[in-house]
Design a protein around this motif. Structure first.
Motif, PDB file in Angstrom:
ATOM      1  N   TYR A  29      14.410 -39.763 -61.192  1.00  0.00           N
ATOM      2  CA  TYR A  29      15.671 -40.029 -60.487  1.00  0.00           C
ATOM      3  C   TYR A  29      16.231 -41.349 -60.986  1.00  0.00           C
ATOM      4  CZ  TYR A  29      13.009 -43.422 -57.761  1.00  0.00           C
ATOM      5  OH  TYR A  29      12.218 -44.489 -57.398  1.00  0.00           O
ATOM      6  N   GLU A  30      17.538 -41.572 -60.755  1.00  0.00           N
ATOM      7  CA  GLU A  30      18.200 -42.821 -61.102  1.00  0.00           C
ATOM      8  C   GLU A  30      18.447 -43.639 -59.838  1.00  0.00           C
ATOM      9  OE1 GLU A  30      21.022 -41.911 -64.884  1.00  0.00           O
ATOM     10  OE2 GLU A  30      21.543 -40.843 -63.035  1.00  0.00           O
ATOM     11  N   TYR A  31      18.454 -44.941 -59.996  1.00  0.00           N
ATOM     12  CA  TYR A  31      18.652 -45.850 -58.867  1.00  0.00           C
ATOM     13  C   TYR A  31      20.131 -46.210 -58.738  1.00  0.00           C
ATOM     14  CZ  TYR A  31      18.395 -50.240 -56.159  1.00  0.00           C
ATOM     15  OH  TYR A  31      18.573 -51.240 -55.227  1.00  0.00           O
ATOM     16  N   TYR A  32      20.777 -45.663 -57.716  1.00  0.00           N
ATOM     17  CA  TYR A  32      22.164 -45.994 -57.396  1.00  0.00           C
ATOM     18  C   TYR A  32      22.182 -47.045 -56.291  1.00  0.00           C
ATOM     19  CZ  TYR A  32      24.232 -42.234 -60.169  1.00  0.00           C
ATOM     20  OH  TYR A  32      24.644 -41.428 -61.206  1.00  0.00           O
ATOM     21  N   HIS A  33      23.077 -48.012 -56.423  1.00  0.00           N
ATOM     22  CA  HIS A  33      23.158 -49.105 -55.456  1.00  0.00           C
ATOM     23  C   HIS A  33      24.590 -49.642 -55.442  1.00  0.00           C
ATOM     24  CE1 HIS A  33      23.201 -51.990 -58.824  1.00  0.00           C
ATOM     25  NE2 HIS A  33      22.294 -51.201 -59.374  1.00  0.00           N
ATOM     26  N   TYR A  34      24.872 -50.538 -54.498  1.00  0.00           N
ATOM     27  CA  TYR A  34      26.194 -51.140 -54.404  1.00  0.00           C
ATOM     28  C   TYR A  34      26.692 -51.589 -55.784  1.00  0.00           C
ATOM     29  CZ  TYR A  34      26.058 -51.788 -49.244  1.00  0.00           C
ATOM     30  OH  TYR A  34      26.036 -51.614 -47.874  1.00  0.00           O
ATOM     31  N   LEU A  35      27.929 -51.246 -56.123  1.00  0.00           N
ATOM     32  CA  LEU A  35      28.622 -51.733 -57.313  1.00  0.00           C
ATOM     33  C   LEU A  35      28.028 -51.253 -58.638  1.00  0.00           C
ATOM     34  CD1 LEU A  35      29.561 -55.445 -56.432  1.00  0.00           C
ATOM     35  CD2 LEU A  35      31.143 -53.664 -57.161  1.00  0.00           C
ATOM     36  N   CYS A  36      27.083 -50.325 -58.616  1.00  0.00           N
ATOM     37  CA  CYS A  36      26.405 -49.941 -59.858  1.00  0.00           C
ATOM     38  C   CYS A  36      27.335 -49.278 -60.861  1.00  0.00           C
ATOM     39  CB  CYS A  36      25.202 -49.037 -59.569  1.00  0.00           C
ATOM     40  SG  CYS A  36      25.630 -47.424 -58.868  1.00  0.00           S
ATOM     41  N   ASP A  37      28.439 -48.696 -60.377  1.00  0.00           N
ATOM     42  CA  ASP A  37      29.411 -48.063 -61.257  1.00  0.00           C
ATOM     43  C   ASP A  37      30.732 -48.822 -61.305  1.00  0.00           C
ATOM     44  OD1 ASP A  37      30.190 -47.586 -58.687  1.00  0.00           O
ATOM     45  OD2 ASP A  37      30.176 -45.404 -58.815  1.00  0.00           O
ATOM     46  N   GLY A  43      28.880 -53.125 -47.987  1.00  0.00           N
ATOM     47  CA  GLY A  43      29.056 -53.125 -46.546  1.00  0.00           C
ATOM     48  C   GLY A  43      29.234 -51.761 -45.912  1.00  0.00           C
ATOM     49  N   TRP A  44      29.434 -50.705 -46.732  1.00  0.00           N
ATOM     50  CA  TRP A  44      29.662 -49.389 -46.134  1.00  0.00           C
ATOM     51  C   TRP A  44      29.152 -48.224 -46.987  1.00  0.00           C
ATOM     52  CZ3 TRP A  44      32.810 -46.096 -49.014  1.00  0.00           C
ATOM     53  CH2 TRP A  44      33.582 -46.696 -50.012  1.00  0.00           C
ATOM     54  N   GLY A  45      28.764 -48.465 -48.223  1.00  0.00           N
ATOM     55  CA  GLY A  45      28.473 -47.360 -49.140  1.00  0.00           C
ATOM     56  C   GLY A  45      27.018 -46.972 -49.287  1.00  0.00           C
ATOM     57  N   CYS A  46      26.120 -47.507 -48.448  1.00  0.00           N
ATOM     58  CA  CYS A  46      24.691 -47.262 -48.677  1.00  0.00           C
ATOM     59  C   CYS A  46      24.327 -45.780 -48.568  1.00  0.00           C
ATOM     60  CB  CYS A  46      23.834 -48.101 -47.751  1.00  0.00           C
ATOM     61  SG  CYS A  46      24.188 -47.911 -45.993  1.00  0.00           S
ATOM     62  N   GLY A  47      24.956 -45.061 -47.637  1.00  0.00           N
ATOM     63  CA  GLY A  47      24.678 -43.637 -47.508  1.00  0.00           C
ATOM     64  C   GLY A  47      25.091 -42.859 -48.746  1.00  0.00           C
ATOM     65  N   TYR A  48      26.261 -43.201 -49.294  1.00  0.00           N
ATOM     66  CA  TYR A  48      26.731 -42.565 -50.523  1.00  0.00           C
ATOM     67  C   TYR A  48      25.766 -42.838 -51.678  1.00  0.00           C
ATOM     68  CZ  TYR A  48      31.297 -42.317 -48.128  1.00  0.00           C
ATOM     69  OH  TYR A  48      32.322 -42.072 -47.246  1.00  0.00           O
ATOM     70  N   ARG A  49      25.311 -44.084 -51.779  1.00  0.00           N
ATOM     71  CA  ARG A  49      24.430 -44.455 -52.896  1.00  0.00           C
ATOM     72  C   ARG A  49      23.072 -43.746 -52.792  1.00  0.00           C
ATOM     73  NH1 ARG A  49      28.064 -45.950 -56.595  1.00  0.00           N
ATOM     74  NH2 ARG A  49      29.209 -47.837 -56.007  1.00  0.00           N
ATOM     75  N   THR A  50      22.561 -43.647 -51.575  1.00  0.00           N
ATOM     76  CA  THR A  50      21.309 -42.914 -51.412  1.00  0.00           C
ATOM     77  C   THR A  50      21.507 -41.445 -51.759  1.00  0.00           C
ATOM     78  OG1 THR A  50      20.552 -44.445 -49.687  1.00  0.00           O
ATOM     79  CG2 THR A  50      19.472 -42.304 -49.804  1.00  0.00           C
ATOM     80  N   LEU A  51      22.631 -40.872 -51.350  1.00  0.00           N
ATOM     81  CA  LEU A  51      22.944 -39.493 -51.724  1.00  0.00           C
ATOM     82  C   LEU A  51      23.037 -39.355 -53.237  1.00  0.00           C
ATOM     83  CD1 LEU A  51      23.847 -36.573 -51.325  1.00  0.00           C
ATOM     84  CD2 LEU A  51      26.144 -37.431 -50.773  1.00  0.00           C
ATOM     85  N   GLN A  52      23.671 -40.306 -53.907  1.00  0.00           N
ATOM     86  CA  GLN A  52      23.767 -40.238 -55.364  1.00  0.00           C
ATOM     87  C   GLN A  52      22.392 -40.305 -56.018  1.00  0.00           C
ATOM     88  OE1 GLN A  52      26.570 -43.516 -55.892  1.00  0.00           O
ATOM     89  NE2 GLN A  52      28.145 -42.069 -56.564  1.00  0.00           N
ATOM     90  N   THR A  53      21.512 -41.122 -55.474  1.00  0.00           N
ATOM     91  CA  THR A  53      20.143 -41.170 -56.003  1.00  0.00           C
ATOM     92  C   THR A  53      19.473 -39.813 -55.861  1.00  0.00           C
ATOM     93  OG1 THR A  53      19.883 -43.546 -55.578  1.00  0.00           O
ATOM     94  CG2 THR A  53      17.869 -42.234 -55.703  1.00  0.00           C
TER      95      THR A  53
END
Length: 216
Positions: A29-37, A43-53
């Motif tokens: 898997y790849e590690y997605y985190h705040y601002l990675c793209d 402040g609000w995107g952690c759920g999206y980033r975990t989903l992307q991972t």
């Protein structure tokens, strides 16, 4: 869908993982985190980033033809599914485990199990469920709670008698450091006692139920 970002793979590896009583994610898997793209979701995107991972794990292990969706594409999916109103598009509204389940089912035709954990719950049944998940399915887990609407990726569980630890991959990291050692040293990837979670919040966990026949 999002372009290749040259993200780190399998950031949990070498995180002092004991071979005894550990049940871990199976596959890359790849590690997605705040601002990675380059998109500012602090402040609000952690759920999206975990989903992307989790989606990156699906791409590596289930269906290489489905790319990891961007945050805006995730929002579009939820609007199209009529889970969210049109005003959700372009917003900074967070998502939780239920929305993650919807997107995974839509993109990969894979159902997810929601495991609700109340503050102060006993650990035995929960630990058994997580251990069974990693043994049977091997997919990453999304864990979301009511404290700051925070979410994290869970890549494994370690059991040692009455003690249980979760292998946490935290999407809240902001920075350009590209080594697993740095992330582990700073605590963005770590083993964390399960009881520390239950002392402050309730949690919903999203467990993708990937059948063995789906794995590439």
């Amino acid at each position: 869908m999002s372009k290749s970002l040259n993200l780190l793979l399998n950031v949990h590896e070498d995180e002092n993982i004991s071979k005894d009583n550990c049940y871990l994610v199976n596959g890359n898997y790849e590690y997605y985190h705040y601002l990675c793209d380059g998109f500012d979701d602090r402040g609000w995107g952690c759920g999206y980033r975990t989903l992307q991972t989790i989606c990156s794990w699906m791409k590596c292990n289930v269906n290489k033809d489905v790319s990891v969706p961007s945050i805006r594409e995730i929002q579009r999916i939820l609007v199209d599914l009529e889970d969210k109103p049109k005003s959700f598009l372009g917003s900074r509204q967070w998502i939780g485990s239920f929305e993650v389940c919807l997107v995974i089912d839509k993109l990969y035709d894979i159902p997810c199990k929601i495991l609700h954990v109340n503050k102060g719950d006993g650990l035995d049944n929960i630990v058994d469920a997580l251990r069974t998940h990693f043994m049977k399915f091997g997919s990453p887990i999304m864990m979301g709670g009511d404290v700051d609407c925070s979410s994290k990726g869970i890549m494994g569980i370690q059991t040692d008698g009455a003690k249980s630890n979760l292998l946490v991959v935290d999407p809240h990291y902001v920075g350009s450091e590209k080594t697993k050692e740095f992330l582990q040293h700073k605590g963005w990837v770590k083993w964390q006692p399960f009881k520390e979670f239950l002392s402050s919040s309730f949690y919903n966990l999203c467990l993708p139920q990937v059948k063995s026949k789906c794995l590439q």
